[in-house]
Write a protein that holds these residues in place. Structure first.
Motif, PDB file in Angstrom:
ATOM      1  N   GLY A 120       0.796  -1.220   0.000  1.00 53.03           N
ATOM      2  CA  GLY A 120       0.000   0.000   0.000  1.00 53.03           C
ATOM      3  C   GLY A 120       0.827   1.268   0.000  1.00 53.03           C
ATOM      4  O   GLY A 120       0.312   2.356  -0.295  1.00 53.03           O
ATOM      5  N   ARG A 121       2.115   1.143   0.333  1.00 51.66           N
ATOM      6  CA  ARG A 121       3.032   2.285   0.296  1.00 51.66           C
ATOM      7  C   ARG A 121       3.925   2.257  -0.949  1.00 51.66           C
ATOM      8  O   ARG A 121       4.887   3.022  -1.032  1.00 51.66           O
ATOM      9  CB  ARG A 121       3.919   2.272   1.556  1.00 51.66           C
ATOM     10  CG  ARG A 121       3.156   2.470   2.877  1.00 51.66           C
ATOM     11  CD  ARG A 121       2.779   3.917   3.091  1.00 51.66           C
ATOM     12  NE  ARG A 121       1.894   4.113   4.219  1.00 51.66           N
ATOM     13  CZ  ARG A 121       2.282   4.503   5.443  1.00 51.66           C
ATOM     14  NH1 ARG A 121       3.568   4.711   5.706  1.00 51.66           N
ATOM     15  NH2 ARG A 121       1.402   4.682   6.390  1.00 51.66           N
ATOM     16  N   GLY A 122       3.619   1.363  -1.884  1.00 53.66           N
ATOM     17  CA  GLY A 122       4.357   1.349  -3.139  1.00 53.66           C
ATOM     18  C   GLY A 122       5.420   0.280  -3.254  1.00 53.66           C
ATOM     19  O   GLY A 122       6.106   0.188  -4.281  1.00 53.66           O
ATOM     20  N   GLY A 123       5.591  -0.573  -2.218  1.00 50.01           N
ATOM     21  CA  GLY A 123       6.562  -1.652  -2.297  1.00 50.01           C
ATOM     22  C   GLY A 123       6.086  -2.759  -3.228  1.00 50.01           C
ATOM     23  O   GLY A 123       4.904  -2.848  -3.564  1.00 50.01           O
ATOM     24  N   LYS A 124       7.021  -3.616  -3.640  1.00 51.55           N
ATOM     25  CA  LYS A 124       6.704  -4.682  -4.589  1.00 51.55           C
ATOM     26  C   LYS A 124       7.298  -6.011  -4.133  1.00 51.55           C
ATOM     27  O   LYS A 124       8.431  -6.060  -3.649  1.00 51.55           O
ATOM     28  CB  LYS A 124       7.255  -4.358  -5.989  1.00 51.55           C
ATOM     29  CG  LYS A 124       6.729  -3.070  -6.603  1.00 51.55           C
ATOM     30  CD  LYS A 124       5.271  -3.193  -6.994  1.00 51.55           C
ATOM     31  CE  LYS A 124       4.787  -1.921  -7.698  1.00 51.55           C
ATOM     32  NZ  LYS A 124       3.322  -1.988  -8.004  1.00 51.55           N
ATOM     33  N   PHE A 125       6.512  -7.074  -4.326  1.00 56.88           N
ATOM     34  CA  PHE A 125       7.021  -8.431  -4.146  1.00 56.88           C
ATOM     35  C   PHE A 125       7.338  -9.007  -5.524  1.00 56.88           C
ATOM     36  O   PHE A 125       6.522  -8.902  -6.450  1.00 56.88           O
ATOM     37  CB  PHE A 125       5.987  -9.313  -3.448  1.00 56.88           C
ATOM     38  CG  PHE A 125       5.732  -8.945  -2.018  1.00 56.88           C
ATOM     39  CD1 PHE A 125       6.586  -9.371  -1.011  1.00 56.88           C
ATOM     40  CD2 PHE A 125       4.639  -8.155  -1.677  1.00 56.88           C
ATOM     41  CE1 PHE A 125       6.348  -9.030   0.311  1.00 56.88           C
ATOM     42  CE2 PHE A 125       4.391  -7.810  -0.363  1.00 56.88           C
ATOM     43  CZ  PHE A 125       5.252  -8.246   0.638  1.00 56.88           C
ATOM     44  N   VAL A 126       8.513  -9.614  -5.656  1.00 59.18           N
ATOM     45  CA  VAL A 126       8.906 -10.219  -6.930  1.00 59.18           C
ATOM     46  C   VAL A 126       9.357 -11.647  -6.673  1.00 59.18           C
ATOM     47  O   VAL A 126       9.824 -11.990  -5.582  1.00 59.18           O
ATOM     48  CB  VAL A 126      10.043  -9.416  -7.616  1.00 59.18           C
ATOM     49  CG1 VAL A 126       9.573  -8.016  -7.959  1.00 59.18           C
ATOM     50  CG2 VAL A 126      11.281  -9.358  -6.726  1.00 59.18           C
ATOM     51  N   ASP A 127       9.191 -12.494  -7.680  1.00 56.89           N
ATOM     52  CA  ASP A 127       9.610 -13.885  -7.552  1.00 56.89           C
ATOM     53  C   ASP A 127      11.116 -13.958  -7.359  1.00 56.89           C
ATOM     54  O   ASP A 127      11.885 -13.270  -8.029  1.00 56.89           O
ATOM     55  CB  ASP A 127       9.214 -14.673  -8.802  1.00 56.89           C
ATOM     56  CG  ASP A 127       7.705 -14.867  -8.901  1.00 56.89           C
ATOM     57  OD1 ASP A 127       7.041 -14.818  -7.848  1.00 56.89           O
ATOM     58  OD2 ASP A 127       7.201 -15.061 -10.029  1.00 56.89           O
ATOM     59  N   ALA A 128      11.513 -14.838  -6.431  1.00 58.71           N
ATOM     60  CA  ALA A 128      12.936 -14.943  -6.142  1.00 58.71           C
ATOM     61  C   ALA A 128      13.426 -16.374  -6.049  1.00 58.71           C
ATOM     62  O   ALA A 128      14.599 -16.610  -5.833  1.00 58.71           O
ATOM     63  CB  ALA A 128      13.258 -14.225  -4.826  1.00 58.71           C
ATOM     64  N   GLY A 129      12.544 -17.373  -6.177  1.00 57.44           N
ATOM     65  CA  GLY A 129      12.981 -18.754  -6.042  1.00 57.44           C
ATOM     66  C   GLY A 129      11.811 -19.693  -6.142  1.00 57.44           C
ATOM     67  O   GLY A 129      10.749 -19.340  -6.632  1.00 57.44           O
ATOM     68  N   SER A 130      11.988 -20.905  -5.635  1.00 56.96           N
ATOM     69  CA  SER A 130      10.933 -21.911  -5.698  1.00 56.96           C
ATOM     70  C   SER A 130       9.961 -21.718  -4.545  1.00 56.96           C
ATOM     71  O   SER A 130      10.315 -21.152  -3.516  1.00 56.96           O
ATOM     72  CB  SER A 130      11.550 -23.312  -5.631  1.00 56.96           C
ATOM     73  OG  SER A 130      12.285 -23.464  -4.427  1.00 56.96           O
ATOM     74  N   PRO A 131       8.719 -22.199  -4.694  1.00 55.47           N
ATOM     75  CA  PRO A 131       7.711 -22.012  -3.647  1.00 55.47           C
ATOM     76  C   PRO A 131       8.161 -22.573  -2.316  1.00 55.47           C
ATOM     77  O   PRO A 131       8.684 -23.682  -2.232  1.00 55.47           O
ATOM     78  CB  PRO A 131       6.497 -22.771  -4.186  1.00 55.47           C
ATOM     79  CG  PRO A 131       6.686 -22.775  -5.666  1.00 55.47           C
ATOM     80  CD  PRO A 131       8.173 -22.864  -5.883  1.00 55.47           C
TER      81      PRO A 131
END
Length: 645
Positions: free
Chosen positions: A247-258
């Motif tokens: 909500g403050r503009g941060g992002k989650f990105v894929d970084a590895g296996s589940p």
């Protein structure tokens, strides 16, 4: 037209429960002749009908439902009930709107474009479904039925002969024959500690956010880049987390296996430093990745419909700890070890013989409770490698018995726990831990029907079901989507979130002008912040509510709180209203039934267990699984009673 030929009703509360009664009134009026020539339904709620307060379509899309798209419905699918005039389940609506986009804005279309049946929708989108479904039902309203919406609050309901005068906040008075209390979440008074924090914040320039629905909070008031204490790591915690990060503009990105550092968080620079605390010290366990609401590989062997029939046939009102938990405990053990034998056979010496012996040892009525548990323990010790033995109670308290030299060490331990839990969720029906939890989750649905249909003893309701089991099973089976665990682990690795530890104690240092929190199990300085957020909704307790209507009904003796007797013989106030089923009508202060008034939803929390969850589309068959659409059947019973059919 003669007033006696017109039936009038006030539905107080226009969220899903009130809307269900409205839908059932229209369906039953259409399907069955009544003694009345016309029907006038008044719907009273300050918020728009259908979505009500909680499910407003205008709220942040970061707030997710805790059930997948295939689960919830507003419209019953029971062939024994009057056929609905229109509408269907959320999943059916999802598929339809993906094709035509009718009545949706661009954000809703964008969410639907990627939302699948097994994904978790936003609460905002579910609110749009509720509003559109209500609109579809009203389009087919019979001519003899009038529906009037009053977007204001009901402040009183007083008997007037054989009717009620319902007073509204805008000054209007509705004279009706029946009143349905479908109030949903109402505001609650703060407890003494919360009041002291609120007062300290006002006096010393601190920020205190009391319990509130997340959509009601102005999250922009939380300062950037400062420490923020958050108390509670249940479902509301993940709403707070989302607003203060994505909500403050941060992002989650894929970084590895589940399940193994699957996500990486890229901060915007506006995030506060979130310091999270709860009694367990860890968040709820995440849901397993399943194709349905319950694991298909889990079949209840002990807490079954046949077992419930035996109690009824013997005239026994079961006690939770003595009668019900031993059966559910067996089912959880069987789910765990049968899954372990299937997915990790090397962990068991002679898996086939072990399961045969385990089944024999757990036969109900063959041993006393102490003996069967002892026999199972000996079998497990003989056959199962030590690292794969189930400690059921420890699943809900993964930090129990541990201490930490620093909060940094604690953070590392919780991050590892989150990664492991997400990994297990990704394994789905192949993970023994998640299948043991799946048995508890399935058993919870059975228990809901047991409690609502025949009840359990007051003593075991207070000491067992609500005393320990509710918090235990919620921490295991009511958790968020696994994505939330992955996100929280990423935030912890990024240094955006840290933790306080189990059994936290909160205080205010008025000299330093800060809130403090520390854990006796973490040997470090207390966490400090000028902001404290209560990550929880207002308490669902009718005797703590601040609803003008409920307060008036209590004061006038038209309703009362249900009292139960503890094992010591002490009368104890429960959370909900005292009611007489079926349908649920409130019991007055003098013990009589308040005729013409009905209760549905959260205020039934002393007679039903788990009243907040939505009705289930396509529920399992059998009486013990009937809790899935119980609220819809309750709404139907109320509608039929009002119409006299």
């Amino acid at each position: 037209m003669d007033k006696k030929q017109t039936r009038s009703v006030a539905l107080i509360g226009a969220g899903p429960r009130g809307t269900s009664v409205l839908e059932r009134l229209l369906a039953n009026w259409t399907a069955t002749p009544t003694a009345f020539q016309s029907l006038h339904i008044h719907v009273v709620d300050p918020y728009p009908a259908g979505s009500g307060h909680v499910w407003q379509p205008e709220q942040s899309r970061l707030f997710l439902m805790n059930t997948q798209s295939f689960y919830p419905t507003l419209i019953p699918e029971d062939p024994q009930l009057a056929p609905p005039l229109a509408g269907g389940s959320f999943d059916q609506w999802r598929e339809s709107r993906r094709r035509d986009g009718r009545g949706l804005d661009e954000a809703e279309k964008a969410e639907l474009s990627t939302l699948e049946s097994h994904d978790f929708p936003s609460r905002a989108l579910y609110g749009r479904y509720l509003r559109q479904t209500l609109a579809e039902v009203l389009e087919r309203k019979p001519d003899a039925v009038e529906v009037t919406f009053h977007q204001t609050e009901a402040v009183a309901a007083r008997p007037s002969g054989d009717q009620f005068d319902v007073e509204l906040a805008d000054g209007a008075v509705l004279t009706v024959g029946s009143v349905v209390l479908a109030l949903g979440h109402v505001d609650s008074r703060l407890n003494p500690e919360q009041r002291s924090f609120d007062q300290a914040a006002a006096e010393h320039g601190l920020l205190y956010f009391p319990p509130a629905p997340p959509a009601d909070v102005d999250w922009q008031r939380v300062p950037d880049n400062e420490p923020v204490l958050v108390r509670g790591m249940g479902l509301n915690f993940f709403d707070v987390m989302g607003q203060l990060t994505e909500g403050r503009g941060g992002k989650f990105v894929d970084a590895g296996s589940p399940g193994a550092a699957a996500l990486e968080y890229r901060p915007s620079g506006r995030e506060p430093k979130i310091i999270a605390a709860s009694r367990r010290g860890t968040p709820y366990r995440a849901k397993a990745g399943l194709t349905g609401y319950y694991p298909s590989s889990v079949t209840m062997r002990y807490l079954t419909e046949a077992a419930m029939d035996r109690f009824r046939a013997a005239g026994i009102q079961p006690a939770f700890d003595h009668d019900l938990w031993p059966l559910l405990h067996r089912d959880a053990l069987w789910a765990y070890y049968s899954t372990l034998a299937r997915s990790q056979p090397a962990a068991i010496r002679d898996p086939k013989q072990f399961l045969a012996d385990l089944g024999d040892a757990m036969q109900p009525h063959a041993h006393s409770t102490a003996n069967w548990e002892s026999d199972v323990g000996e079998l497990v010790e003989k056959h199962v490698v030590a690292s794969r033995r189930l400690n059921l109670r420890a699943l809900a308290a993964p930090l129990a018995g541990r201490s930490f030299s620093s909060r940094r060490e604690l953070d590392a331990a919780i991050t590892a726990y989150l990664d492991d839990d997400a990994r297990r969720s990704a394994l789905g029906e192949s993970d023994p831990v998640k299948m043991a939890i799946g048995a508890l989750h399935t058993g919870r649905a059975i228990l809901k029907s047991v409690v609502a249909d025949g009840g359990i003893t007051d003593e075991s309701w207070l000491a067992g079901l609500r005393g320990w089991f509710e918090s235990f099973v919620e921490g295991l089976a009511s958790g968020p989507p696994a994505l939330r665990s992955e996100q929280l682990a990423a935030l912890a690795r990024a240094g955006v979130v840290s933790f306080v530890g189990p059994d936290p104690k909160f205080s205010v240092d008025r000299t330093a002008r800060v809130f403090r929190a520390d854990s006796p199990w973490v040997h470090d300085d207390p966490a400090e912040a000028r902001t404290l957020i209560e990550a929880m909704s207002p308490a669902n307790r009718v005797n703590f509510n601040v609803s003008p209507l409920l307060e008036q009904l209590m004061a006038d003796g038209l309703v009362r709180t249900r009292i139960m007797m503890s094992v010591e013989g002490t009368p104890m106030q429960t959370t909900g209203l005292d009611v007489q089923p079926h349908p649920y009508r409130p019991v007055a202060a003098n013990g009589s039934v308040t005729k013409g008034m009905y209760v549905l939803g959260l205020q039934l929390s002393a007679s039903q267990w788990g009243t907040a969850i939505a009705a289930e589309a396509r529920p399992r068959t059998g009486r013990v699984y009937a809790s899935g659409q119980r609220t819809l059947r309750d709404a139907d019973e109320i509608a039929r009673s009002i119409l006299g059919i």
